[in-house]
Design a protein around this motif. Sequence first.
Motif, PDB file in Angstrom:
ATOM      1  N   HIS A   1       3.053  -3.469  -0.519  1.00  0.00           N
ATOM      2  CA  HIS A   1       2.124  -4.587  -0.668  1.00  0.00           C
ATOM      3  C   HIS A   1       2.298  -5.193  -2.070  1.00  0.00           C
ATOM      4  O   HIS A   1       2.375  -4.446  -3.046  1.00  0.00           O
TER       5      HIS A   1
ATOM      6  N   PHE B   1       0.399  -6.511  -4.242  1.00  0.00           N
ATOM      7  CA  PHE B   1      -0.550  -6.107  -5.287  1.00  0.00           C
ATOM      8  C   PHE B   1      -0.295  -4.657  -5.728  1.00  0.00           C
ATOM      9  O   PHE B   1      -0.381  -4.347  -6.920  1.00  0.00           O
ATOM     10  N   VAL B   2       0.052  -3.805  -4.765  1.00  0.00           N
ATOM     11  CA  VAL B   2       0.374  -2.410  -5.109  1.00  0.00           C
ATOM     12  C   VAL B   2       1.637  -2.388  -5.984  1.00  0.00           C
ATOM     13  O   VAL B   2       1.717  -1.624  -6.955  1.00  0.00           O
TER      14      VAL B   2
ATOM     15  N   LEU C   1       2.583  -4.765  -7.997  1.00  0.00           N
ATOM     16  CA  LEU C   1       2.163  -5.232  -9.327  1.00  0.00           C
ATOM     17  C   LEU C   1       1.538  -4.086 -10.127  1.00  0.00           C
ATOM     18  O   LEU C   1       1.888  -3.858 -11.288  1.00  0.00           O
ATOM     19  N   VAL C   2       0.627  -3.344  -9.483  1.00  0.00           N
ATOM     20  CA  VAL C   2      -0.032  -2.220 -10.172  1.00  0.00           C
ATOM     21  C   VAL C   2       1.012  -1.176 -10.575  1.00  0.00           C
ATOM     22  O   VAL C   2       0.981  -0.641 -11.690  1.00  0.00           O
TER      23      VAL C   2
ATOM     24  N   PHE D   1      -3.490   7.627 -18.343  1.00  0.00           N
ATOM     25  CA  PHE D   1      -3.959   6.565 -17.450  1.00  0.00           C
ATOM     26  C   PHE D   1      -2.840   6.063 -16.540  1.00  0.00           C
ATOM     27  O   PHE D   1      -3.039   5.879 -15.339  1.00  0.00           O
TER      28      PHE D   1
ATOM     29  N   MET E   1      -2.974   6.476 -12.530  1.00  0.00           N
ATOM     30  CA  MET E   1      -3.097   5.217 -11.772  1.00  0.00           C
ATOM     31  C   MET E   1      -1.899   5.002 -10.846  1.00  0.00           C
ATOM     32  O   MET E   1      -2.049   4.532  -9.715  1.00  0.00           O
TER      33      MET E   1
ATOM     34  N   LEU F   1      -2.378   7.186  -7.839  1.00  0.00           N
ATOM     35  CA  LEU F   1      -3.392   6.678  -6.906  1.00  0.00           C
ATOM     36  C   LEU F   1      -2.905   5.420  -6.180  1.00  0.00           C
ATOM     37  O   LEU F   1      -3.190   5.215  -5.002  1.00  0.00           O
ATOM     38  N   ALA F   2      -2.154   4.584  -6.906  1.00  0.00           N
ATOM     39  CA  ALA F   2      -1.702   3.318  -6.313  1.00  0.00           C
ATOM     40  C   ALA F   2      -0.564   3.540  -5.326  1.00  0.00           C
ATOM     41  O   ALA F   2      -0.510   2.895  -4.279  1.00  0.00           O
ATOM     42  N   THR F   3       0.367   4.462  -5.653  1.00  0.00           N
ATOM     43  CA  THR F   3       1.538   4.623  -4.779  1.00  0.00           C
ATOM     44  C   THR F   3       1.605   6.061  -4.242  1.00  0.00           C
ATOM     45  O   THR F   3       1.086   6.333  -3.165  1.00  0.00           O
TER      46      THR F   3
ATOM     47  N   PHE G   1      -8.006  -4.113 -16.498  1.00  0.00           N
ATOM     48  CA  PHE G   1      -8.016  -2.797 -15.850  1.00  0.00           C
ATOM     49  C   PHE G   1      -9.020  -2.781 -14.692  1.00  0.00           C
ATOM     50  O   PHE G   1      -8.699  -2.311 -13.586  1.00  0.00           O
TER      51      PHE G   1
ATOM     52  N   LEU H   1      -7.611  -4.705 -11.827  1.00  0.00           N
ATOM     53  CA  LEU H   1      -6.563  -3.961 -11.121  1.00  0.00           C
ATOM     54  C   LEU H   1      -7.179  -2.915 -10.184  1.00  0.00           C
ATOM     55  O   LEU H   1      -6.777  -2.788  -9.028  1.00  0.00           O
TER      56      LEU H   1
ATOM     57  N   GLY I   1      -8.914  -4.732  -7.258  1.00  0.00           N
ATOM     58  CA  GLY I   1      -7.917  -5.266  -6.325  1.00  0.00           C
ATOM     59  C   GLY I   1      -7.258  -4.159  -5.523  1.00  0.00           C
ATOM     60  O   GLY I   1      -7.059  -4.267  -4.309  1.00  0.00           O
ATOM     61  N   LEU I   2      -6.925  -3.057  -6.211  1.00  0.00           N
ATOM     62  CA  LEU I   2      -6.277  -1.927  -5.552  1.00  0.00           C
ATOM     63  C   LEU I   2      -7.207  -1.321  -4.496  1.00  0.00           C
ATOM     64  O   LEU I   2      -6.760  -0.966  -3.390  1.00  0.00           O
TER      65      LEU I   2
ATOM     66  N   VAL J   1      -7.120  -3.569  -1.429  1.00  0.00           N
ATOM     67  CA  VAL J   1      -5.854  -3.439  -0.687  1.00  0.00           C
ATOM     68  C   VAL J   1      -5.806  -2.116   0.068  1.00  0.00           C
ATOM     69  O   VAL J   1      -5.448  -2.077   1.255  1.00  0.00           O
ATOM     70  N   LYS J   2      -6.193  -1.030  -0.613  1.00  0.00           N
ATOM     71  CA  LYS J   2      -6.149   0.291   0.032  1.00  0.00           C
ATOM     72  C   LYS J   2      -7.134   0.351   1.195  1.00  0.00           C
ATOM     73  O   LYS J   2      -6.832   0.935   2.246  1.00  0.00           O
TER      74      LYS J   2
ATOM     75  N   GLU K   1      -5.509  -1.545   3.985  1.00  0.00           N
ATOM     76  CA  GLU K   1      -4.322  -0.880   4.563  1.00  0.00           C
ATOM     77  C   GLU K   1      -4.689   0.386   5.331  1.00  0.00           C
ATOM     78  O   GLU K   1      -4.209   0.614   6.431  1.00  0.00           O
TER      79      GLU K   1
END
Lengths: 310, 64
Positions: free
Chosen positions: A46, A48-49, A51-52, A107, A111, A114-116, B27, B30, B33-34, B37-38, B41
Amino acid sequence: MSDATSINHELEAGFGDYFALLKPRVMSLVVFTALVGLLVAPVSVHPFVALVAIVCIAVGGGAAGALNMWWEADIDALMLRTRARPIPSGRVARGEALAIGLTLAAFSVVMLGLATNFFAAGLLAFTIFFYVVIYTMGLKRRTPQNIVIGGAAGAFPPMVGWAAATGGVSLESLLMFALIFAWTPPHFWALSLFVKGDYARAGVPMLPEVAGRDATRRHILAYSLVLAAVSLALGATSVGGPLYMAVALVMNALFLRAARAVARRSDADSDGDRHRAERALFRLSLLYILFMFGALLAEAGLKSFGMGGW
Amino acid sequence: MRFRPDHELHRRRASRNYGLGAVLLAFAALVFGLSLVKARENGVPGLRQAGAGAPAITAGEAGR
């Protein structure tokens, strides 16, 4: 207390000084190669993911830079190139750099996990550990192969980007690692041949000072041959394609020609024309990495239109 | 009445404060937004049931 203390206003840090701790120029290479690693992977992420993930990898790289500056404040103060950095210039305290580095490292790793996924996060944590502990603290001041070892730290970002998308390692991501790993020594040794004296003043055992400048020229050519082999091998994998191969053939021919010119010269020749060939190789090395990773990105872009790839 | 112009020291401190504020806002954005999205999904278990058209309380449960 009767002492009147004066504050030196010049030493008050602005936001830019803290940002400079993160080595923004190194960060730009980290962002570019990590982004390519993430986008060429066969698993879509995704936006946004993605980007993070890229922000996390950039901040993790920045944290490693801050920790490097914390540890190297003593030698940074001795070198012309680095003595205006925030710590040697007195604007940021060493303890602040340590705190910022550790906080941002924690961090960015959490992060990214958690994001990926936590494999990518672990790889990012290992990259920071490798750069700070193994390279900066352990080997940089002890071995003339420091650039080779430091190059490995800079080579991890595309692997982290690939892992963020796929959750693992593959031949493609290992070859992207190998590409930057083999590219780093000729890039930095070309620089060290025309920026003389700085590292010797700081007591860092760079190859030209320890093994001699002629040996460094031969090393540059040897690594350039390895680089050519690795880059062509990468082109034969699933991330390569005809466009990448064409770019690789041209860029490697130019790189090998420039490296051979450097290897065949003596120091007297180099001083005679103010290091023209060495400067040319250094400039070409910057274009090389940009074009090679750019070609990988172009192949991935073409694939989304039903073209590109083998 | 005119205020004295800011000292260089104040400008540096202001840049630090605004910079940190911007970093914290970025931060928060982010993470927010995350989360969106999660949630989209992977779905949020309670919300997915309601979103799929299933009644919030089944007939059996209502009769108890």
